[in-house]
Scaffold this active site. Structure first.
Site, short mmCIF file in Angstrom:
data_model
loop_
_atom_site.label_atom_id
_atom_site.label_comp_id
_atom_site.label_asym_id
_atom_site.label_seq_id
_atom_site.Cartn_x
_atom_site.Cartn_y
_atom_site.Cartn_z
N GLN A 42 -16.12 6.16 -53.53
CA GLN A 42 -16.55 4.79 -53.82
C GLN A 42 -16.22 3.79 -52.72
O GLN A 42 -16.98 2.87 -52.45
CB GLN A 42 -15.91 4.30 -55.14
N GLU A 59 -11.96 10.13 -52.58
CA GLU A 59 -12.90 9.47 -53.49
C GLU A 59 -13.97 8.75 -52.68
O GLU A 59 -13.71 8.17 -51.64
CB GLU A 59 -12.16 8.51 -54.42
N CYS A 81 -10.75 -2.67 -56.48
CA CYS A 81 -9.69 -2.52 -57.48
C CYS A 81 -8.32 -2.33 -56.84
O CYS A 81 -7.31 -2.80 -57.36
CB CYS A 81 -9.98 -1.32 -58.38
#
Length: 426
Positions: A117, A115, A51
């Site tokens: 991910q 994070e 993303c």
């Protein structure tokens, strides 16, 4: 010696509109890797697309041509003039490229520091490269060191404590909008990892009911069952908009999942109750035009930056420890990389002297037939010991980082002195 080069753009250098133009689907990644395999200037390559970033990690013996090759590929494959994305690109090589990929995997370069991910996404990118056989000795070693370094940062610092993922930031935004999420109805579009994380946060915030829409209905049912929600088919999304308060979308669709006319059609029946969309997909799932409707609010992944900023300060102290671990890892990788160049020279030098010694012993043996096998074993043992001692200092010098100047000069001098690149038979 091959050089490590990394080209990319991320949330710091490019807006979401540009990132979604250059994002690669799984199928496109496979196609791109196969195309790069045909390049004469790119030896190994891994493509990372998430993303927040698109990055190409490669090895080459011609950096300028390799960079031009990547730019021209992006131009042709994405039908986008280089002038549209060139200024957003960052280019790192050598230690800077190694440090960058270490920092990215350790989530020190993420929109949300800490994070988790991104590490999984890099592992998937590496897996795709290995399946396509575009990652070789150099990138294999680099990526394994990358995963090890990221694990160290997470285990030896508090950077992962109460980590704020994109999904968490989305929920935090919803909480800020409503004051409380208790009793709110939520529609999740997409049943991937991001959606699952969002569900966990929603349950923690006591939402009333959760609907899950996924293109693969079976996957949607599975996720809905796990969290005591209800799965709906993609075709039912428009009808579901009448019932819910918050829509969180994170699909891999290349087109808008919800368009302005979908929302416009339900607002009257909702009696203008506010409808909040949190779009955490790239490319975006929600048509930005939806934001122009009364009582309809759309937040995309860039809007989440404001939520994330509130959590940055508390993470900086732990991030400093993470940066130190990364710096150590860069030094260790540099040592391995330098020795990768040295080792073949040391092996060739040892082989050359060993071959000369064995040839001379064999000549001598023919003229000393009165010596026993035990005698010649003793001579061989003595010869090997001499070779080892003779090569001891040159080997230390070639491996050492303590002398001044370019190590390649010493390697080149050694290869020329002993004619290690001369393949003619004596």
């Amino acid at each position: 010696m091959l050089e490590i080069v990394l080209l990319g753009l991320n949330h710091k250098t490019a807006p979401v509109e540009l990132r979604e133009c250059l994002a690669f689907s799984e199928e496109e990644t496979n196609t791109a890797l196969k195309s790069f395999q045909e390049s004469s200037v790119i030896s190994e390559i891994v493509l990372i697309s998430t993303c927040n970033r698109v990055e190409i990690l490669l090895t080459t013996d011609d950096k300028p041509k390799a960079i031009d090759t990547v730019k021209m590929f992006l131009h042709g494959f994405k039908n986008l003039p280089t002038t549209e994305f060139e200024n957003a690109l960052y280019i790192h090589d050598g230690d800077a490229a190694v440090r960058h990929i270490f920092r990215v995997a350790a989530s020190l370069d993420s929109m949300v520091v800490g994070e988790p991910q991104i590490l999984g996404q890099i592992k998937e990118a590496y897996k795709t490269a290995t399946v396509n056989k575009t990652s070789g000795v150099l990138l294999n070693k680099l990526l394994h060191r990358t995963f090890f370094t990221a694990k160290r940062v997470r285990s030896e610092t508090g950077i992962g404590d109460h980590a704020v993922s994109i999904s968490y930031a989305a929920i935090a935004l919803g909480r800020k909008i409503f004051g409380s999420l208790e009793g709110k109805r939520v529609l999740l579009i997409g049943a991937g990892e991001m959606a699952e994380l969002a569900v966990e946060h929603l349950i923690h915030n006591h939402t009333k009911s959760i609907f899950v829409a996924n293109r693969t209905f079976e996957r949607g049912v599975k996720l809905a069952k796990k969290f005591k929600g209800k799965a709906i088919r993609f075709e039912e999304i428009a009808d579901c908009l009448q019932m819910v308060d918050i829509i969180i979308s994170s699909t891999g669709s290349s087109d808008f999942v919800i368009k302005q006319n979908h929302v416009k059609g339900v607002m009257r029946s909702r009696r203008n109750r506010p409808l909040f969309f949190i779009d955490i997909a790239v490319p975006r799932d929600i048509d930005p035009e939806v934001n122009k409707l009364n009582n309809s609010y759309v937040y995309d992944i860039d809007d989440l930056q404001g939520v994330i900023d509130e959590n940055i300060e508390s993470r900086q102290h732990e991030a400093v420890k993470g940066e130190r671990i990364v710096d150590e890892a860069v030094i260790r990788f540099r040592e391995w990389y330098d020795n990768m160049e040295v080792v073949p020279t040391i092996v060739a030098l040892r082989h050359k002297i060993d071959s000369i010694a064995k040839n001379e012993i064999n000549k001598t043996r023919r003229s000393l037939e009165h010596l026993s096998d035990d005698d010649f074993q003793a001579i061989n043992k003595m010869t090997n010991a001499m070779i080892k001692k003779i090569l001891h200092d040159p080997t230390l010098l070639l491996k050492s980082n303590g002398f001044h100047g370019d190590k390649s000069i010493y390697i080149d001098a050694t290869r020329k002195l002993f004619k290690l690149d001369d393949h003619t038979e004596e």
